[in-house]
Design a protein around this motif. Structure first.
Motif, PDB file in Angstrom:
ATOM      1  N   SER A 126      -3.211   6.634   0.338  1.00 34.05           N
ATOM      2  CA  SER A 126      -1.766   6.737   0.112  1.00 34.05           C
ATOM      3  C   SER A 126      -1.383   8.044  -0.585  1.00 34.05           C
ATOM      4  O   SER A 126      -0.361   8.113  -1.274  1.00 34.05           O
ATOM      5  CB  SER A 126      -1.265   5.536  -0.700  1.00 34.05           C
ATOM      6  OG  SER A 126      -1.984   5.406  -1.915  1.00 34.05           O
ATOM      7  N   LYS A 127      -2.153   9.088  -0.375  1.00 35.48           N
ATOM      8  CA  LYS A 127      -1.846  10.378  -0.986  1.00 35.48           C
ATOM      9  C   LYS A 127      -0.561  10.955  -0.381  1.00 35.48           C
ATOM     10  O   LYS A 127      -0.315  10.831   0.824  1.00 35.48           O
ATOM     11  CB  LYS A 127      -3.004  11.348  -0.750  1.00 35.48           C
ATOM     12  CG  LYS A 127      -2.796  12.724  -1.375  1.00 35.48           C
ATOM     13  CD  LYS A 127      -4.018  13.609  -1.153  1.00 35.48           C
ATOM     14  CE  LYS A 127      -3.809  14.998  -1.744  1.00 35.48           C
ATOM     15  NZ  LYS A 127      -5.003  15.862  -1.559  1.00 35.48           N
ATOM     16  N   ASP A 139       8.387   4.432  -3.085  1.00 34.45           N
ATOM     17  CA  ASP A 139       8.098   3.540  -4.213  1.00 34.45           C
ATOM     18  C   ASP A 139       7.483   2.223  -3.771  1.00 34.45           C
ATOM     19  O   ASP A 139       7.066   1.405  -4.596  1.00 34.45           O
ATOM     20  CB  ASP A 139       9.354   3.292  -5.051  1.00 34.45           C
ATOM     21  CG  ASP A 139      10.471   2.572  -4.292  1.00 34.45           C
ATOM     22  OD1 ASP A 139      10.260   2.190  -3.131  1.00 34.45           O
ATOM     23  OD2 ASP A 139      11.564   2.413  -4.876  1.00 34.45           O
ATOM     24  N   ALA A 140       7.387   2.021  -2.447  1.00 33.53           N
ATOM     25  CA  ALA A 140       6.778   0.794  -1.923  1.00 33.53           C
ATOM     26  C   ALA A 140       5.259   0.890  -1.822  1.00 33.53           C
ATOM     27  O   ALA A 140       4.610  -0.099  -1.451  1.00 33.53           O
ATOM     28  CB  ALA A 140       7.359   0.466  -0.554  1.00 33.53           C
ATOM     29  N   ILE A 141       4.693   2.046  -2.142  1.00 37.61           N
ATOM     30  CA  ILE A 141       3.240   2.204  -1.977  1.00 37.61           C
ATOM     31  C   ILE A 141       2.452   1.159  -2.764  1.00 37.61           C
ATOM     32  O   ILE A 141       1.563   0.486  -2.197  1.00 37.61           O
ATOM     33  CB  ILE A 141       2.799   3.643  -2.318  1.00 37.61           C
ATOM     34  CG1 ILE A 141       3.257   4.596  -1.211  1.00 37.61           C
ATOM     35  CG2 ILE A 141       1.288   3.722  -2.506  1.00 37.61           C
ATOM     36  CD1 ILE A 141       2.982   6.065  -1.510  1.00 37.61           C
ATOM     37  N   PRO A 142       2.706   0.952  -4.070  1.00 38.34           N
ATOM     38  CA  PRO A 142       1.932  -0.083  -4.781  1.00 38.34           C
ATOM     39  C   PRO A 142       2.099  -1.476  -4.165  1.00 38.34           C
ATOM     40  O   PRO A 142       1.138  -2.252  -4.102  1.00 38.34           O
ATOM     41  CB  PRO A 142       2.507  -0.031  -6.200  1.00 38.34           C
ATOM     42  CG  PRO A 142       3.084   1.340  -6.337  1.00 38.34           C
ATOM     43  CD  PRO A 142       3.624   1.661  -4.975  1.00 38.34           C
ATOM     44  N   THR A 143       3.313  -1.777  -3.689  1.00 39.13           N
ATOM     45  CA  THR A 143       3.553  -3.068  -3.051  1.00 39.13           C
ATOM     46  C   THR A 143       2.732  -3.188  -1.772  1.00 39.13           C
ATOM     47  O   THR A 143       2.171  -4.243  -1.468  1.00 39.13           O
ATOM     48  CB  THR A 143       5.046  -3.227  -2.742  1.00 39.13           C
ATOM     49  OG1 THR A 143       5.802  -2.970  -3.923  1.00 39.13           O
ATOM     50  CG2 THR A 143       5.354  -4.616  -2.227  1.00 39.13           C
ATOM     51  N   LEU A 170      -1.194   4.715   4.359  1.00 37.83           N
ATOM     52  CA  LEU A 170      -0.055   3.954   3.875  1.00 37.83           C
ATOM     53  C   LEU A 170       0.975   4.892   3.262  1.00 37.83           C
ATOM     54  O   LEU A 170       0.811   5.384   2.155  1.00 37.83           O
ATOM     55  CB  LEU A 170      -0.519   2.921   2.844  1.00 37.83           C
ATOM     56  CG  LEU A 170       0.573   2.135   2.124  1.00 37.83           C
ATOM     57  CD1 LEU A 170       1.362   1.272   3.105  1.00 37.83           C
ATOM     58  CD2 LEU A 170      -0.019   1.279   1.009  1.00 37.83           C
ATOM     59  N   ASN A 171       2.037   5.176   4.016  1.00 39.07           N
ATOM     60  CA  ASN A 171       3.141   6.008   3.541  1.00 39.07           C
ATOM     61  C   ASN A 171       2.672   7.346   2.975  1.00 39.07           C
ATOM     62  O   ASN A 171       3.205   7.860   1.995  1.00 39.07           O
ATOM     63  CB  ASN A 171       3.986   5.248   2.512  1.00 39.07           C
ATOM     64  CG  ASN A 171       5.003   4.361   3.187  1.00 39.07           C
ATOM     65  OD1 ASN A 171       5.545   4.702   4.231  1.00 39.07           O
ATOM     66  ND2 ASN A 171       5.266   3.204   2.593  1.00 39.07           N
ATOM     67  N   THR A 172       1.652   7.904   3.619  1.00 38.18           N
ATOM     68  CA  THR A 172       1.253   9.271   3.293  1.00 38.18           C
ATOM     69  C   THR A 172       2.355  10.234   3.733  1.00 38.18           C
ATOM     70  O   THR A 172       3.148   9.930   4.622  1.00 38.18           O
ATOM     71  CB  THR A 172      -0.046   9.625   4.016  1.00 38.18           C
ATOM     72  OG1 THR A 172       0.119   9.341   5.417  1.00 38.18           O
ATOM     73  CG2 THR A 172      -1.223   8.817   3.488  1.00 38.18           C
ATOM     74  N   THR A 173       2.399  11.409   3.124  1.00 36.28           N
ATOM     75  CA  THR A 173       3.324  12.463   3.547  1.00 36.28           C
ATOM     76  C   THR A 173       2.673  13.825   3.333  1.00 36.28           C
ATOM     77  O   THR A 173       1.873  14.022   2.416  1.00 36.28           O
ATOM     78  CB  THR A 173       4.649  12.442   2.752  1.00 36.28           C
ATOM     79  OG1 THR A 173       4.370  12.499   1.350  1.00 36.28           O
ATOM     80  CG2 THR A 173       5.472  11.202   3.066  1.00 36.28           C
ATOM     81  N   GLY A 174       3.020  14.759   4.216  1.00 42.71           N
ATOM     82  CA  GLY A 174       2.601  16.148   4.051  1.00 42.71           C
ATOM     83  C   GLY A 174       1.149  16.392   4.392  1.00 42.71           C
ATOM     84  O   GLY A 174       0.482  15.615   5.071  1.00 42.71           O
ATOM     85  N   ASP A 175       0.631  17.496   3.874  1.00 44.11           N
ATOM     86  CA  ASP A 175      -0.728  17.955   4.144  1.00 44.11           C
ATOM     87  C   ASP A 175      -1.657  17.361   3.102  1.00 44.11           C
ATOM     88  O   ASP A 175      -1.694  17.807   1.951  1.00 44.11           O
ATOM     89  CB  ASP A 175      -0.754  19.490   4.098  1.00 44.11           C
ATOM     90  CG  ASP A 175      -2.085  20.066   4.534  1.00 44.11           C
ATOM     91  OD1 ASP A 175      -2.981  19.272   4.868  1.00 44.11           O
ATOM     92  OD2 ASP A 175      -2.222  21.300   4.529  1.00 44.11           O
ATOM     93  N   VAL A 176      -2.446  16.349   3.494  1.00 46.78           N
ATOM     94  CA  VAL A 176      -3.212  15.578   2.511  1.00 46.78           C
ATOM     95  C   VAL A 176      -4.720  15.753   2.630  1.00 46.78           C
ATOM     96  O   VAL A 176      -5.467  15.276   1.772  1.00 46.78           O
ATOM     97  CB  VAL A 176      -2.852  14.075   2.608  1.00 46.78           C
ATOM     98  CG1 VAL A 176      -1.424  13.850   2.131  1.00 46.78           C
ATOM     99  CG2 VAL A 176      -3.036  13.542   4.026  1.00 46.78           C
ATOM    100  N   LEU A 177      -5.202  16.417   3.683  1.00 47.20           N
ATOM    101  CA  LEU A 177      -6.639  16.634   3.867  1.00 47.20           C
ATOM    102  C   LEU A 177      -6.906  18.108   4.124  1.00 47.20           C
ATOM    103  O   LEU A 177      -6.142  18.771   4.833  1.00 47.20           O
ATOM    104  CB  LEU A 177      -7.166  15.815   5.057  1.00 47.20           C
ATOM    105  CG  LEU A 177      -7.032  14.289   4.987  1.00 47.20           C
ATOM    106  CD1 LEU A 177      -7.564  13.669   6.276  1.00 47.20           C
ATOM    107  CD2 LEU A 177      -7.759  13.721   3.785  1.00 47.20           C
ATOM    108  N   THR A 217      10.728  -0.280   2.710  1.00 50.12           N
ATOM    109  CA  THR A 217      11.242  -0.973   1.532  1.00 50.12           C
ATOM    110  C   THR A 217      10.208  -1.902   0.906  1.00 50.12           C
ATOM    111  O   THR A 217       9.356  -2.467   1.588  1.00 50.12           O
ATOM    112  CB  THR A 217      12.486  -1.803   1.891  1.00 50.12           C
ATOM    113  OG1 THR A 217      12.095  -2.902   2.716  1.00 50.12           O
ATOM    114  CG2 THR A 217      13.525  -0.951   2.631  1.00 50.12           C
ATOM    115  N   LYS A 218      10.327  -2.081  -0.416  1.00 54.21           N
ATOM    116  CA  LYS A 218       9.454  -3.031  -1.097  1.00 54.21           C
ATOM    117  C   LYS A 218       9.646  -4.434  -0.532  1.00 54.21           C
ATOM    118  O   LYS A 218       8.681  -5.176  -0.332  1.00 54.21           O
ATOM    119  CB  LYS A 218       9.756  -3.044  -2.592  1.00 54.21           C
ATOM    120  CG  LYS A 218       9.372  -1.786  -3.347  1.00 54.21           C
ATOM    121  CD  LYS A 218       9.724  -1.956  -4.822  1.00 54.21           C
ATOM    122  CE  LYS A 218       9.384  -0.720  -5.634  1.00 54.21           C
ATOM    123  NZ  LYS A 218       9.754  -0.886  -7.060  1.00 54.21           N
TER     124      LYS A 218
END
Length: 565
Positions: free
Chosen positions: A41-42, A49-53, A92-99, A227-228
């Motif tokens: 989830s990076k 804000d739904a990532i922890p959920t 899970l709801n990753t965004t942008g350049d993460v790797l 959404t959560k």
């Protein structure tokens, strides 16, 4: 168990019921073998804000569904050694350049080699500059209107991610528009109905949830999950579980692109007639057999050269079948005496079990067993009829190849029917659809193999005997192949095996109709030559540009796995 059709009698009762938005769940099934899932989830852009959920949801699903969950935002985990410990990776709801580049290479190898990917919501708003990731997801996020209620139209109610849903699913979320449709490269499971909300920009065909294969790997994506509150919805929770199970290889599905089909049954029995006692209830777009023996047959017309697809589910140790190539008749014996039955019964003898052409040819049992979902889960058949040839695909994998030689029978023209076998044989059917092949345009595109390289005609030569090899994909005409019946064609000629022995070269040759030019999709992504029964193979397991292609005894290795158009 299957009896002779003389002992089967058929009748029909059709009960119409109102379709529910959320269908009742399937019968309980055996627990999955334990497996491991990595939740990543990076974010390098907007953070939901739904990532922890979402993480907690997947942990809950794992606790109930027999898989272990590791949640991380540490991209350093993306190594070959680490990824090998997981059956599926959820973005899970990753965004942008993460790797970084090395991590990307490790993940690409993991997926192409058989790993699973699940993308949730803004996973499509990730890694825009990495071509493989675009291929894996299928497209990228473009925009979205305000959060609001909308109706999701469910196209595929056989996939584990959507089988629990009714044809229409109304819920609230942030509805993504994408840069393009995925329909040509993925199986669309659900679309958005833009008439039910404001701000959509993709029009009448707006894919929302889909699945696909990438060489030996499996990919599932849904635009839902902003959404959560959404993570508490039973329908969405079941969708995520089904997507994870598919990606992890714990349930099978036909995720090949599907276009050009016409519904024969998707809730309405118009054009169908019953012969004999018993019949089918008709509820929630589902036909379920009772009594018998009988046959519900499409009396509207005969069909010649077609792809017939239908979804089916057994409740337990049950029996049914799909009949093709029989003449119009109110006598159910006519279908048995003049047509062919593709069996549905997982426990009978080899020539009378699921995928067999009943009494004539057993299915490839290893391929069948690898593709078959157990009772309580949906399966998809494709019956591909071309002249007197009938090929059977189960959840996208070819499991039988039969040619009629009986002068009394003919597959070349006839009706289609489904069987109600008898009391206690409870088999359900959904989404019966057909695509006629006459006059259709062959599928065209690259054939991608080991290391993501393409089947290539050396130097673009169209001479008989031109070398066929692996080469980095470049989009050239010499890497563009047409699936035309049982042949693979490029530059106006056919992919041809020069012989049947291990090591026989594969070359370009004038199309002759011979067995050396017949190719069929086999298990593990193989392409099986009709003359030799051997597999298209990159010589020596090589992946370098210029590696010669040959035929070799099928073994399921990476150098025998292909993704044709």
């Amino acid at each position: 168990m299957s009896n002779s059709f003389a002992r089967r009698a058929i009748g029909v009762t059709v009960v119409a019921c109102t379709t529910a938005a959320l269908a009742s769940g399937p019968p309980a099934t055996a627990a999955d073998a334990p497996y491991d899932v990595l939740v990543f989830s990076k974010t390098a852009g907007f953070r939901h804000d739904a990532i922890p959920t979402g993480i907690q949801l997947i942990r809950d699903l794992g606790a109930a569904g027999n898989f272990r969950v590791t949640a991380t935002e540490d991209s350093a985990r993306f190594t070959a050694a680490e990824l090998a410990g997981y059956e599926a990776v959820v973005f899970l709801n990753t965004t942008g350049d993460v790797l970084n580049t090395a991590q990307q290479a490790a993940f690409e190898s993991y997926v192409r080699g058989g790993g699973g990917y699940v993308g949730i919501h803004s996973a499509s708003d990730t890694e825009y500059d990495w071509p493989f990731y675009g291929e894996l997801v299928g497209t990228y996020f473009a925009s979205h209107p305000a959060i609001q209620q909308a109706t999701v139209r469910v196209e595929d109610r056989a996939h584990a991610a959507t089988a629990h849903l009714g044809p229409a699913w109304t819920r609230t979320d942030e509805w993504y528009d994408f840069r393009g449709s995925v329909r040509s490269t993925a199986r669309v499971l659900a679309t958005l109905d833009e008439s039910t909300y404001t701000g959509g920009s993709m029009g009448a065909d707006h894919p929302h949830t889909w699945c696909k294969t990438v060489q030996s790997g499996r990919s599932f994506y849904t635009g839902a999950g902003h959404t959560k509150a959404g993570y508490a919805e039973a329908g969405f929770r079941a969708m995520v579980l089904g997507g994870i199970r598919y990606a992890a290889g714990r349930t099978k599905a036909d995720c090949r692109p599907e276009n050009g089909y016409t519904a024969l049954y998707n809730g309405s029995t118009t054009g169908w007639s019953q012969a004999g006692p018993g019949g089918f209830t008709n509820s929630d777009g589902t036909l379920t057999s009772f009594g018998g023996l009988g046959l519900l047959w499409n009396s509207a017309r005969e069909y010649r050269s077609y792809s017939l697809k239908l979804d089916w589910r057994m409740a337990g140790d049950d029996n049914s079948g799909v009949f093709v190539g029989f003449p119009a008749s109110t006598d159910p014996n006519s279908a048995m005496d003049n047509g062919y039955e593709v069996q549905i019964d997982a426990t009978d003898t080899a020539d009378r079990t699921t995928g067999a052409v009943h009494g004539f040819k057993a299915a490839d049992q290893a391929a069948r067993d690898a593709a078959l979902n157990p009772p309580g889960e949906w399966n998809t058949f494709e019956l591909l009829v071309e002249g007197e040839r009938l090929r059977v695909f189960l959840n996208g994998a070819q499991i039988n190849d039969f040619t009629n030689t009986d002068p009394v029978r003919s597959l070349a023209s006839g009706h289609i029917g489904i069987q109600n076998h008898g009391d206690g044989d409870d088999v359900s059917f959904r989404n019966i659809r057909i695509r006629e092949l006459s006059g259709t345009t062959p599928r065209t595109g690259p054939i991608v193999g080991v290391a993501g390289k393409c089947v290539d005609v050396d130097g673009g030569s169209s001479a008989d005997g031109a070398k066929v090899q692996l080469w980095s994909c470049n989009g050239g005409a010499n890497q563009r192949w047409a699936v035309d019946g049982v042949t693979l064609r490029s530059l106006g000629k056919c992919l041809d095996a020069a012989g049947s022995a291990d090591g026989s070269v594969v070359r370009l040759w004038s199309c002759t109709g011979g067995g050396g030019q017949n190719w069929a999709v086999g298990g593990n992504g193989s392409l099986v030559n009709g003359q030799s029964g051997k597999c298209l193979d990159a010589d020596g397991g090589g992946s370098a540009d210029g590696t010669r292609l040959i035929v070799w005894t099928c073994h399921g290795g990476a150098n025998q796995r292909w993704n044709p158009p």
